[in-house]
Design a protein around this motif. Structure first.
Motif, PDB file in Angstrom:
ATOM      1  N   THR A 187     -20.246  37.471 -68.486  1.00 31.62           N
ATOM      2  CA  THR A 187     -19.301  38.985 -68.887  1.00 31.62           C
ATOM      3  C   THR A 187     -18.547  38.459 -69.309  1.00 31.62           C
ATOM      4  O   THR A 187     -18.115  39.022 -70.241  1.00 31.62           O
ATOM      5  CB  THR A 187     -20.204  39.519 -67.833  1.00 31.62           C
ATOM      6  N   HIS A 374     -24.926  43.397 -65.166  1.00 30.42           N
ATOM      7  CA  HIS A 374     -24.735  45.015 -65.283  1.00 30.42           C
ATOM      8  C   HIS A 374     -25.980  44.808 -66.530  1.00 30.42           C
ATOM      9  O   HIS A 374     -25.338  43.574 -67.121  1.00 30.42           O
ATOM     10  CB  HIS A 374     -24.724  46.563 -65.126  1.00 30.42           C
ATOM     11  N   VAL A 375     -26.531  45.126 -66.780  1.00 28.72           N
ATOM     12  CA  VAL A 375     -27.433  45.501 -68.465  1.00 28.72           C
ATOM     13  C   VAL A 375     -26.431  45.527 -69.049  1.00 28.72           C
ATOM     14  O   VAL A 375     -26.175  44.851 -70.336  1.00 28.72           O
ATOM     15  CB  VAL A 375     -28.208  46.021 -68.505  1.00 28.72           C
ATOM     16  N   HIS A 376     -25.515  46.859 -69.057  1.00 29.22           N
ATOM     17  CA  HIS A 376     -24.585  47.003 -69.588  1.00 29.22           C
ATOM     18  C   HIS A 376     -22.642  46.523 -68.905  1.00 29.22           C
ATOM     19  O   HIS A 376     -22.299  46.971 -69.367  1.00 29.22           O
ATOM     20  CB  HIS A 376     -23.727  48.158 -69.744  1.00 29.22           C
ATOM     21  N   ASP A 379     -19.738  46.733 -71.501  1.00 26.45           N
ATOM     22  CA  ASP A 379     -19.283  47.990 -71.544  1.00 26.45           C
ATOM     23  C   ASP A 379     -19.072  48.048 -70.558  1.00 26.45           C
ATOM     24  O   ASP A 379     -17.891  49.080 -70.916  1.00 26.45           O
ATOM     25  CB  ASP A 379     -20.350  49.044 -71.301  1.00 26.45           C
ATOM     26  N   ASN A 380     -18.743  47.918 -69.705  1.00 34.21           N
ATOM     27  CA  ASN A 380     -17.749  48.216 -67.804  1.00 34.21           C
ATOM     28  C   ASN A 380     -16.468  47.250 -68.869  1.00 34.21           C
ATOM     29  O   ASN A 380     -15.144  47.555 -68.409  1.00 34.21           O
ATOM     30  CB  ASN A 380     -18.497  47.120 -66.829  1.00 34.21           C
ATOM     31  N   ARG A 633     -21.942  54.539 -74.025  1.00 35.14           N
ATOM     32  CA  ARG A 633     -22.889  55.266 -72.227  1.00 35.14           C
ATOM     33  C   ARG A 633     -21.386  55.100 -71.666  1.00 35.14           C
ATOM     34  O   ARG A 633     -21.284  54.769 -71.227  1.00 35.14           O
ATOM     35  CB  ARG A 633     -24.207  54.133 -72.657  1.00 35.14           C
ATOM     36  N   SER A 636     -23.966  51.085 -66.880  1.00 29.97           N
ATOM     37  CA  SER A 636     -23.700  49.905 -66.801  1.00 29.97           C
ATOM     38  C   SER A 636     -25.993  49.989 -66.266  1.00 29.97           C
ATOM     39  O   SER A 636     -25.927  48.447 -66.685  1.00 29.97           O
ATOM     40  CB  SER A 636     -23.337  49.576 -65.921  1.00 29.97           C
ATOM     41  N   GLY A 638     -29.818  49.465 -66.910  1.00 28.81           N
ATOM     42  CA  GLY A 638     -30.510  49.638 -67.281  1.00 28.81           C
ATOM     43  C   GLY A 638     -31.225  50.126 -67.310  1.00 28.81           C
ATOM     44  O   GLY A 638     -33.110  50.196 -67.762  1.00 28.81           O
ATOM     45  N   ASP A 742     -27.502  41.001 -68.399  1.00 32.66           N
ATOM     46  CA  ASP A 742     -26.359  42.224 -69.025  1.00 32.66           C
ATOM     47  C   ASP A 742     -26.427  41.800 -71.064  1.00 32.66           C
ATOM     48  O   ASP A 742     -26.945  40.369 -71.574  1.00 32.66           O
ATOM     49  CB  ASP A 742     -24.794  41.527 -69.039  1.00 32.66           C
ATOM     50  N   GLU A 743     -26.744  41.976 -72.235  1.00 27.85           N
ATOM     51  CA  GLU A 743     -27.309  42.336 -73.035  1.00 27.85           C
ATOM     52  C   GLU A 743     -26.817  41.023 -73.958  1.00 27.85           C
ATOM     53  O   GLU A 743     -27.436  41.081 -75.025  1.00 27.85           O
ATOM     54  CB  GLU A 743     -27.605  43.523 -73.645  1.00 27.85           C
ATOM     55  N   GLN A 744     -25.810  41.281 -73.591  1.00 25.23           N
ATOM     56  CA  GLN A 744     -24.456  40.298 -74.528  1.00 25.23           C
ATOM     57  C   GLN A 744     -24.194  38.780 -74.018  1.00 25.23           C
ATOM     58  O   GLN A 744     -24.547  37.907 -75.069  1.00 25.23           O
ATOM     59  CB  GLN A 744     -23.306  41.493 -74.834  1.00 25.23           C
TER      60      GLN A 744
END
Length: 759
Positions: A187, A374-376, A379-380, A633, A636, A638, A742-744
């Motif tokens: 990430t 984390h899934v996001h 974003d963190n 959002r 973080s 999901g 994590d989505e990305q």
């Protein structure tokens, strides 16, 4: 266990101190290391010495008398154990039997001594020659489509080995080069690359001498990188303030007793670390950081309305950033009620943290997997970057963003080509340098490799160190699918779980440890690695190898490559094996800007800095500037909260490094003799009708219809945010769906898993 603080288990002592010395002594007694171990510790992390195989924290140019920590000493004793895992051991035990052993008991058998082949008819490993192993591996690899093979690397192998391993993969015909970064800091690589144009942190060690504040997010310094506590202690003496955001009150960021300070060791004196310690909810960091941003923006508006000096670094924002107005508008639209709800923190506490940031001319942000897994997670890091860009705290002395890496060379492996992303590797340079056409398609990362194994598309797996099967998500399904592969090869120093789940053809190849003398045709060899501050260090092993049958990782990679590939006059496996300086020459030619005069600088005190464009405010982003990001959002994780659903954080103990379990002491949390625990706040225990010591199971609540369960966990009261629970990694990995990442970056989201408790 100690449980007199609000009825919770905790540790009354400090990080470091006599407890740390006792922890080292216990592992020393257990492993009975060779007499050379003490001399190795004396040389550890020093110029022309031995670079620790534990964490990737940097090595100072002027080291302390003792430049190792508790975990570093444990790792050295673990490698220099006098215990041996010989062919006789494997003759006594079937692989099926060994699968029932605990991780600790497997590695406790000691150093592997001989190359071994798995014999399916007897379900045992049997000894073989190196030539037999290399020829068989080469034959199997030649018989399959190269793109159906995966070459995994843990973060421990040297730059020299990593460079050859990546070259081997591309000469063979694929970019399937997942590594341990995919499971922890990928990430970071994705987010920082997009936001500031550099996939790694921007700080160097001297920044800690001039900073005014340090902020920690989701990083357990006491267990994972204790040597970092020395510069923190020195910074505190200068008046630096330290703010910590972590769901768990980790002792290492609360109070430190320096084992090298007679005053602290012989008196009650110790050093308080964190000025402010905020127990944010697991998955609540975006909200917490957004709250700090909101306070900074409000302070700037107040100062401007009163005719005062700008709080923001407006010159930096104008000249060096993009997207500020959109980010500000998004933050302005978020209410404090939302921020408090999602972070689990009070507005006053977040404003106090933000005020420390405002009053610090230069601030450093440090973080660990509490932000990345984390899934996001992206974003963190976007939120953190937003906060740091507001006051120009990227690209100047005494300030910056500094992720704390785990494995000792996980960052360096990416630097020299271990990457599934072809755009990150100078393929045109490699093509000219070695006279071949490298594959240009994107390879498989860890999650994609696992999917390929499940589907049957991956036919072969080579593991350069590590414990891949134990470290990944979806363990139940993965172990079943693993045995359907045609070829599995594991390069290792000790036995672990991954070596007991084999393909149709399987080899276990024992290698030298970094602390051992690596004698090749031109004499003793040195290797190099990169720390988490982008400095390159040389390392020389001097200890007698654990077995005369061991080979270096370089020699093993070269041996497999020679047996697999057609001859190429530009590719000199034998010469490279005989003289690692020639490999460093190749690295320099491939990466001239970062490795100029490589061989001449191998033993530079403090390492040599390979550079970082973002540190020079050269933004290699799509816009050519550092990027602000509007928060999409505030959480973080999901999933949504629901009655009976908890946020599970996986943890590492004080007696652990990644999947290596040294023992059953988590001293810094007050837990001894077991890893089968479930940490819960006393109020959550009471609300669920549970009791301390009650044995329960955890089941996944991911909602995908797949049953995932871990049994035998004792309820243990611990001070955590409401709704958050904790348990040990890798034991909890069976609860993690492969798709939950994590989505990305596709980093598995191990710090915020949806689970339920079953009695």
């Amino acid at each position: 266990m100690s449980d007199d603080e609000e009825g919770t288990v905790h540790y009354d002592g400090t990080e470091g101190g006599w407890g740390s010395l006792r922890g080292i002594a216990e592992i020393g007694l257990q492993e009975r290391p060779t007499p050379a171990a003490l001399n190795t510790l004396r040389r550890q992390n020093k110029v022309k010495g031995f670079m620790c195989v534990s964490c990737a924290w940097t090595k100072p140019a002027k080291p302390h008398t003792v430049e190792f920590c508790e975990n570093g000493a444990k790792a050295t004793f673990w490698e220099l154990t006098t215990k041996r895992c010989t062919p006789e051991f494997f003759a006594r035990h079937t692989v099926t039997e060994l699968r029932s052993w605990k991780d600790h008991d497997l590695e406790k058998q000691g150093r592997l001594t001989h190359p071994m082949r798995y014999d399916r008819s007897t379900d045992r490993y049997v000894p073989c020659s190196w030539e037999e192993a290399f020829n068989a591996i080469g034959g199997e690899l030649r018989a399959i489509d190269p793109k159906s093979a995966v070459f995994y690397a843990s973060g421990r192998a040297s730059l020299e080995t990593s460079y050859l391993y990546a070259l081997f993969a591309r000469l063979y015909g694929h970019n399937n080069l997942p590594d341990s970064s995919n499971m922890c800091h990928e990430t970071t690589s994705v987010a920082l690359k997009k936001l500031i144009g550099s996939p790694v942190g921007t700080c160097v060690l001297s920044d800690f001498d001039t900073c005014d504040a340090i902020f920690f997010f989701g990083q357990n310094t006491g267990s994972n990188s204790p040597r970092l506590l020395h510069p923190l202690q020195e910074a505190l003496k200068r008046g630096v303030k330290i703010v910590t955001f972590n769901p768990i009150r980790e002792k290492g960021l609360e109070v430190f007793k320096n084992p090298q300070s007679p005053v602290e060791m012989l008196t009650p004196n110790s050093t308080p670390i964190s000025t402010l310690y905020l127990q944010v909810k697991a998955g609540g960091d975006i909200a917490a950081i957004t709250g700090m941003i909101k306070h900074v923006l409000a302070a700037d508006e107040a100062a401007r309305s009163e005719g005062g000096r700008d709080v923001l670094d407006r010159d930096f924002i104008t000249r060096h950033t993009s997207g500020f107005d959109a980010m500000k508008a998004a933050v302005d639209a978020i209410s404090w009620d939302e921020i408090e709800q999602e972070s689990g923190l009070f507005r006053a506490d977040l404003e106090a943290a933000a005020q420390i940031y405002l009053e610090a001319p230069r601030a450093i942000a440090m973080y660990g997997m509490g932000l990345t897994q984390h899934v996001h997670g992206f974003d963190n890091l976007a939120a953190l970057t937003n906060l740091w860009l507001l006051r120009g705290n990227v690209g100047r002395e005494g300030a910056g963003i500094s992720p704390v890496r785990g494995h000792s060379n996980v960052q360096g492996q990416r630097t020299v080509g271990i990457s599934e992303k072809p755009e990150l590797v100078p393929l045109d340079v490699l093509a000219q340098q070695f006279g071949f056409d490298p594959p240009r398609d994107e390879g498989l990362n860890t999650v994609a490799a696992c999917k390929g194994i499940l589907s049957g598309e991956v036919k072969a797996f080579i593991g350069l160190g590590g414990n891949f099967v134990r470290a990944i998500p979806e363990q139940g399904q993965m172990e079943k699918a693993w045995t359907r592969m045609r070829l599995t090869v594991q390069i290792a120093t000790k036995l672990n779980r991954s070596h007991l789940v084999n393909g149709e053809v399987a080899y276990l190849l024992p290698c030298l440890g970094r602390s051992e003398e690596d004698l090749q045709s031109t004499g003793a060899q040195a290797v190099t690695m990169e720390d988490s501050l982008s400095c390159i260090h040389g390392s020389v092993g001097r200890n007698t190898p654990a077995s005369e049958h061991l080979r270096s990782e370089v020699a093993i990679v070269a041996g497999m490559a020679k047996a697999t590939l057609s001859p190429n006059p530009a590719v000199r496996w034998d010469e490279w094996t005989g003289n690692y300086a020639l490999i460093r020459d190749c690295i320099e030619r491939t990466y001239p800007d970062q490795f100029a005069d490589f061989n001449a600088r191998v033993f530079t005190p403090g390492g040599f800095y390979r550079g970082n464009p973002a540190r020079e405010r050269e933004w290699k982003t799509q816009s050519g500037k550092a990027e602000f990001t509007p928060p999409a959002r505030l959480r973080s994780i999901g999933f949504d909260d629901a009655p009976g659903r908890y946020r599970l954080m996986t943890l590492r103990s004080n007696d652990q490094f990644n999947t290596t379990i040294y023992g059953y002491s988590d001293r810094l949390r007050g837990i001894e003799g077991t890893r089968d625990v479930l940490l819960m706040h006393p109020d959550d225990i009471a609300a669920a009708g549970l009791a301390k010591g009650q044995v329960v199971s955890l089941v996944s609540d991911a909602g995908d219809g797949v049953h995932r369960q871990v049994d035998g966990l004792a309820i243990t009261p611990f001070l955590l945010p409401p709704g958050c629970i904790g348990a040990y990694y890798p034991e909890m990995n069976p609860l993690m769906p492969l798709w939950y990442h994590d989505e990305q970056s596709h980093t598995p989201a191990a710090k915020g898993l949806p689970v339920r408790i079953v009695t």
